[in-house]
Motif scaffolding. Structure first.
Motif, PDB file in Angstrom:
ATOM      1  N   PRO A 139      -5.743   1.233 -19.840  1.00 17.68           N
ATOM      2  CA  PRO A 139      -5.978  -0.057 -19.179  1.00 17.68           C
ATOM      3  C   PRO A 139      -4.642  -0.766 -18.913  1.00 17.68           C
ATOM      4  O   PRO A 139      -3.758  -0.773 -19.772  1.00 17.68           O
ATOM      5  CB  PRO A 139      -6.819  -0.833 -20.192  1.00 17.68           C
ATOM      6  CG  PRO A 139      -7.476   0.223 -21.035  1.00 17.68           C
ATOM      7  CD  PRO A 139      -6.494   1.359 -21.092  1.00 17.68           C
ATOM      8  N   THR A 140      -4.507  -1.353 -17.729  1.00 20.17           N
ATOM      9  CA  THR A 140      -3.191  -1.825 -17.280  1.00 20.17           C
ATOM     10  C   THR A 140      -3.204  -3.315 -16.935  1.00 20.17           C
ATOM     11  O   THR A 140      -4.098  -3.795 -16.226  1.00 20.17           O
ATOM     12  CB  THR A 140      -2.746  -1.009 -16.041  1.00 20.17           C
ATOM     13  OG1 THR A 140      -2.680   0.379 -16.412  1.00 20.17           O
ATOM     14  CG2 THR A 140      -1.385  -1.449 -15.522  1.00 20.17           C
ATOM     15  N   VAL A 141      -2.202  -4.031 -17.454  1.00 18.82           N
ATOM     16  CA  VAL A 141      -1.917  -5.401 -17.001  1.00 18.82           C
ATOM     17  C   VAL A 141      -0.823  -5.263 -15.939  1.00 18.82           C
ATOM     18  O   VAL A 141       0.275  -4.790 -16.241  1.00 18.82           O
ATOM     19  CB  VAL A 141      -1.431  -6.293 -18.172  1.00 18.82           C
ATOM     20  CG1 VAL A 141      -1.063  -7.675 -17.666  1.00 18.82           C
ATOM     21  CG2 VAL A 141      -2.511  -6.377 -19.254  1.00 18.82           C
ATOM     22  N   TRP A 142      -1.143  -5.665 -14.721  1.00 18.28           N
ATOM     23  CA  TRP A 142      -0.280  -5.373 -13.561  1.00 18.28           C
ATOM     24  C   TRP A 142       0.439  -6.634 -13.095  1.00 18.28           C
ATOM     25  O   TRP A 142      -0.204  -7.630 -12.764  1.00 18.28           O
ATOM     26  CB  TRP A 142      -1.161  -4.790 -12.455  1.00 18.28           C
ATOM     27  CG  TRP A 142      -0.497  -4.507 -11.143  1.00 18.28           C
ATOM     28  CD1 TRP A 142       0.793  -4.140 -10.930  1.00 18.28           C
ATOM     29  CD2 TRP A 142      -1.129  -4.557  -9.842  1.00 18.28           C
ATOM     30  NE1 TRP A 142       1.019  -3.958  -9.578  1.00 18.28           N
ATOM     31  CE2 TRP A 142      -0.139  -4.196  -8.894  1.00 18.28           C
ATOM     32  CE3 TRP A 142      -2.418  -4.850  -9.389  1.00 18.28           C
ATOM     33  CZ2 TRP A 142      -0.414  -4.153  -7.519  1.00 18.28           C
ATOM     34  CZ3 TRP A 142      -2.696  -4.795  -8.036  1.00 18.28           C
ATOM     35  CH2 TRP A 142      -1.694  -4.449  -7.114  1.00 18.28           C
ATOM     36  N   ILE A 143       1.765  -6.584 -13.097  1.00 25.52           N
ATOM     37  CA  ILE A 143       2.572  -7.693 -12.557  1.00 25.52           C
ATOM     38  C   ILE A 143       2.952  -7.322 -11.122  1.00 25.52           C
ATOM     39  O   ILE A 143       3.601  -6.299 -10.886  1.00 25.52           O
ATOM     40  CB  ILE A 143       3.836  -7.943 -13.414  1.00 25.52           C
ATOM     41  CG1 ILE A 143       3.456  -8.219 -14.873  1.00 25.52           C
ATOM     42  CG2 ILE A 143       4.652  -9.107 -12.839  1.00 25.52           C
ATOM     43  CD1 ILE A 143       4.635  -8.327 -15.836  1.00 25.52           C
ATOM     44  N   VAL A 144       2.546  -8.171 -10.158  1.00 27.26           N
ATOM     45  CA  VAL A 144       2.693  -7.822  -8.735  1.00 27.26           C
ATOM     46  C   VAL A 144       3.125  -9.064  -7.945  1.00 27.26           C
ATOM     47  O   VAL A 144       2.883 -10.184  -8.376  1.00 27.26           O
ATOM     48  CB  VAL A 144       1.340  -7.264  -8.184  1.00 27.26           C
ATOM     49  CG1 VAL A 144       0.202  -8.243  -8.417  1.00 27.26           C
ATOM     50  CG2 VAL A 144       1.411  -6.902  -6.709  1.00 27.26           C
ATOM     51  N   GLY A 145       3.767  -8.856  -6.808  1.00 29.19           N
ATOM     52  CA  GLY A 145       4.053  -9.988  -5.913  1.00 29.19           C
ATOM     53  C   GLY A 145       5.513 -10.096  -5.519  1.00 29.19           C
ATOM     54  O   GLY A 145       6.379  -9.399  -6.048  1.00 29.19           O
ATOM     55  N   GLY A 146       5.769 -10.968  -4.550  1.00 35.37           N
ATOM     56  CA  GLY A 146       7.114 -11.148  -3.984  1.00 35.37           C
ATOM     57  C   GLY A 146       6.985 -11.416  -2.507  1.00 35.37           C
ATOM     58  O   GLY A 146       6.027 -12.053  -2.070  1.00 35.37           O
ATOM     59  N   VAL A 147       7.910 -10.901  -1.722  1.00 41.22           N
ATOM     60  CA  VAL A 147       7.858 -11.096  -0.276  1.00 41.22           C
ATOM     61  C   VAL A 147       7.040  -9.964   0.339  1.00 41.22           C
ATOM     62  O   VAL A 147       7.425  -8.803   0.277  1.00 41.22           O
ATOM     63  CB  VAL A 147       9.277 -11.121   0.349  1.00 41.22           C
ATOM     64  CG1 VAL A 147       9.189 -11.314   1.859  1.00 41.22           C
ATOM     65  CG2 VAL A 147      10.104 -12.242  -0.275  1.00 41.22           C
ATOM     66  N   ASP A 148       5.908 -10.331   0.922  1.00 42.88           N
ATOM     67  CA  ASP A 148       4.998  -9.348   1.524  1.00 42.88           C
ATOM     68  C   ASP A 148       5.564  -8.889   2.865  1.00 42.88           C
ATOM     69  O   ASP A 148       5.923  -9.701   3.707  1.00 42.88           O
ATOM     70  CB  ASP A 148       3.638 -10.028   1.725  1.00 42.88           C
ATOM     71  CG  ASP A 148       2.576  -9.066   2.196  1.00 42.88           C
ATOM     72  OD1 ASP A 148       2.735  -8.519   3.304  1.00 42.88           O
ATOM     73  OD2 ASP A 148       1.588  -8.873   1.475  1.00 42.88           O
ATOM     74  N   LYS A 149       5.658  -7.564   3.051  1.00 38.93           N
ATOM     75  CA  LYS A 149       6.249  -7.033   4.292  1.00 38.93           C
ATOM     76  C   LYS A 149       5.173  -6.530   5.254  1.00 38.93           C
ATOM     77  O   LYS A 149       5.398  -5.612   6.019  1.00 38.93           O
ATOM     78  CB  LYS A 149       7.228  -5.902   3.961  1.00 38.93           C
ATOM     79  CG  LYS A 149       8.375  -6.350   3.088  1.00 38.93           C
ATOM     80  CD  LYS A 149       9.341  -5.213   2.792  1.00 38.93           C
ATOM     81  CE  LYS A 149       8.792  -4.218   1.819  1.00 38.93           C
ATOM     82  NZ  LYS A 149       9.775  -3.194   1.432  1.00 38.93           N
ATOM     83  N   GLY A 150       3.991  -7.130   5.175  1.00 42.92           N
ATOM     84  CA  GLY A 150       2.893  -6.669   6.028  1.00 42.92           C
ATOM     85  C   GLY A 150       2.004  -5.692   5.273  1.00 42.92           C
ATOM     86  O   GLY A 150       1.526  -4.718   5.830  1.00 42.92           O
ATOM     87  N   ASN A 151       1.771  -5.968   3.968  1.00 43.11           N
ATOM     88  CA  ASN A 151       1.010  -5.034   3.122  1.00 43.11           C
ATOM     89  C   ASN A 151      -0.487  -5.036   3.422  1.00 43.11           C
ATOM     90  O   ASN A 151      -1.066  -6.074   3.711  1.00 43.11           O
ATOM     91  CB  ASN A 151       1.171  -5.415   1.638  1.00 43.11           C
ATOM     92  CG  ASN A 151       2.527  -5.028   1.102  1.00 43.11           C
ATOM     93  OD1 ASN A 151       3.243  -4.265   1.727  1.00 43.11           O
ATOM     94  ND2 ASN A 151       2.875  -5.540  -0.065  1.00 43.11           N
ATOM     95  N   ASP A 152      -1.092  -3.857   3.282  1.00 43.89           N
ATOM     96  CA  ASP A 152      -2.546  -3.745   3.308  1.00 43.89           C
ATOM     97  C   ASP A 152      -2.965  -3.330   1.904  1.00 43.89           C
ATOM     98  O   ASP A 152      -2.717  -2.202   1.479  1.00 43.89           O
ATOM     99  CB  ASP A 152      -2.953  -2.678   4.344  1.00 43.89           C
ATOM    100  CG  ASP A 152      -4.464  -2.445   4.341  1.00 43.89           C
ATOM    101  OD1 ASP A 152      -5.166  -3.184   3.619  1.00 43.89           O
ATOM    102  OD2 ASP A 152      -4.922  -1.527   5.038  1.00 43.89           O
TER     103      ASP A 152
END
Length: 443
Positions: A342-355
């Motif tokens: 099971p994973t705690v996910w740290i995500v984010g920043g400047v989005d470059k057009g992500n899907d």
């Protein structure tokens, strides 16, 4: 001959040094601030420079302009130069004109740093004196100026390839393709793919193109377009005639009628994507005539790349992993795919057009909580709020790691895999990764 260098960073300063050595009248112009260490180098080499501006009369009299990869084509000064018909090239193109050594050029949306470093490691262990440059380490131009190597392994970004005219690697590698940097390509994936394939545009029948035969976009391009280079495919899913494939958990490589085999469980790097990186590097090493024993030994003891699925520490039986180098969703896909707890996910920043849709099934299956580390997180929040119960926002790395610690239980993993560029809160992905490691070490 007047050489104007736009951008006073690693590639800019390297180009200025090489230009001066080759007799150019050199001027460096940076629209932002130049770092003090680069100012010292410029002063030491008696090079003229300006910062926080582009003085047109000092730039538009250039015979040739080297544009650093971070500067987009749509910036006003670049538009002016092109209007005047002044050639604007990349550092790779400029430096290449002053060398007659072999180069190995490696590009792709993901895996290119690992593949580049692993390839360089195999070649070095094989006793060849090749430099490591491009999108990594000390600039290519700077190293060509110092003239200490008999060839180079180059990691090449699409931005660097945009600015080539004659550059041609003896061996080219395309690791894979997935949407990235679309903000620089008018949000048109086709334009980005074309940029990547510039790596093979000047290759001849004596050169090689190594590519992922499982990649849909690469196959599509190769069907529609021709390369003069000899092609060497690698594949996890099917047998290829001349190239590399996997059978019974063993890598089998047949290149120039030479066969090489290696059990996957002996590779030092874990994960399916790393099997592919190892295949690409093996193909290069075989073409460079490195001994099979050396290849095998090097693949089993290569240490991996900092900020790429790097195990930091285990605290109270929770594993902390730094994957700060994952600056797009495809890289994060590989990271989540390789999680077994099971994973705690740290995500984010400047989005470059992500899907984010492509991550949905993995997030459902593996992620117990999401910590958004960015200035603007609404896209991530909207994408995953129905999938993950716990979502927290922060703009501070230390706080992100503390929250992660409070959410993680014994046996879990805390994964920093941002899927975004770092420029909203950090100078670059390295700084982001270093802050993560420091915060984990301070827990």
């Amino acid at each position: 001959m007047r050489l104007v260098v736009l951008g006073g960073g690693e590639s800019g300063v390297g180009t200025a040094i090489l230009g001066k050595k080759k007799g150019y009248d050199v001027f460096v112009s940076d629209f932002g601030k130049i770092k003090n260490n680069y100012k010292e180098v410029l002063a030491l080499n008696k090079l003229e420079w300006e910062e926080e501006q582009h003085t047109e009369e000092l730039i538009l009299n250039a015979d040739v302009v080297m544009k650093s990869p971070g500067i987009p084509d749509k910036s006003p000064i670049v538009k002016l130069l092109k209007k005047k018909g002044i050639p604007v090239i990349s550092e790779i193109e400029f430096a290449y004109r002053f060398m007659d050594y072999k180069t190995i050029g490696i590009t792709g949306s993901n895996g290119k740093t690992t593949t580049t470093m692993l390839t360089h490691y195999l070649i070095k262990q094989g006793g060849l004196n090749m430099g490591l440059a491009g999108n990594i380490g000390k600039s290519f131009a700077w190293q060509v100026a110092e003239n200490k190597h008999e060839g180079y392994v180059l990691e090449l970004s699409s931005f660097q390839l945009d600015g080539i005219e004659t550059y041609s690697p003896n061996i080219a590698v395309i690791t894979n393709l997935s949407p990235d940097h679309l903000d620089r390509y008018e949000y048109n994936y086709e334009l980005y793919i074309e940029a990547k394939f510039r790596i093979t545009m000047n290759q001849t029948k004596d050169d090689y193109l190594i590519y992922d035969a499982d990649d849909e976009e690469i196959n599509k391009w190769l069907k529609k377009n021709k390369t003069k280079a000899k092609t060497i495919p690698f594949s996890l899913s099917g047998k290829v005639k001349e190239g590399i494939y996997v059978k019974d958990n063993t890598i089998i490589s047949t290149i120039n009628k030479e066969e090489f085999t290696m059990p996957i469980n002996e590779l030092s790097l874990e994960g399916k994507h790393n099997v592919k990186n190892a295949m690409a590097a093996t193909a290069v090493a075989q073409l460079m005539r490195i001994r099979k024993d050396t290849i095998r030994e090097s693949l089993s003891n290569f240490q991996g790349v900092e900020h790429r699925l790097e195990k930091v520490l285990k605290i109270q039986n929770v594993q902390y992993i730094n994957d700060s180098k994952a600056t797009n969703t495809n890289a994060t896909f590989f990271a989540l795919d390789s999680m077994t707890t099971p994973t705690v996910w740290i995500v984010g920043g400047v989005d470059k057009g992500n899907d984010y849709d492509e991550l949905m099934s993995l997030v459902r299956e593996k992620v117990k909580a999401i910590i958004c580390l960015g200035v603007d997180n609404h896209k991530i929040m909207n994408a995953f709020s129905n999938v993950v119960d716990v979502m927290v926002e922060t703009t501070n790395m230390t706080e992100a790691v503390r929250i992660a610690q409070s959410l993680a239980e014994k046996g879990d993993t805390v994964l920093l895999s941002p899927a975004c560029a770092s420029f909203d809160l950090f100078e670059n992905y390295e700084e982001r990764g270093k802050q993560f490691k420091a915060a984990v070490q301070n827990l």
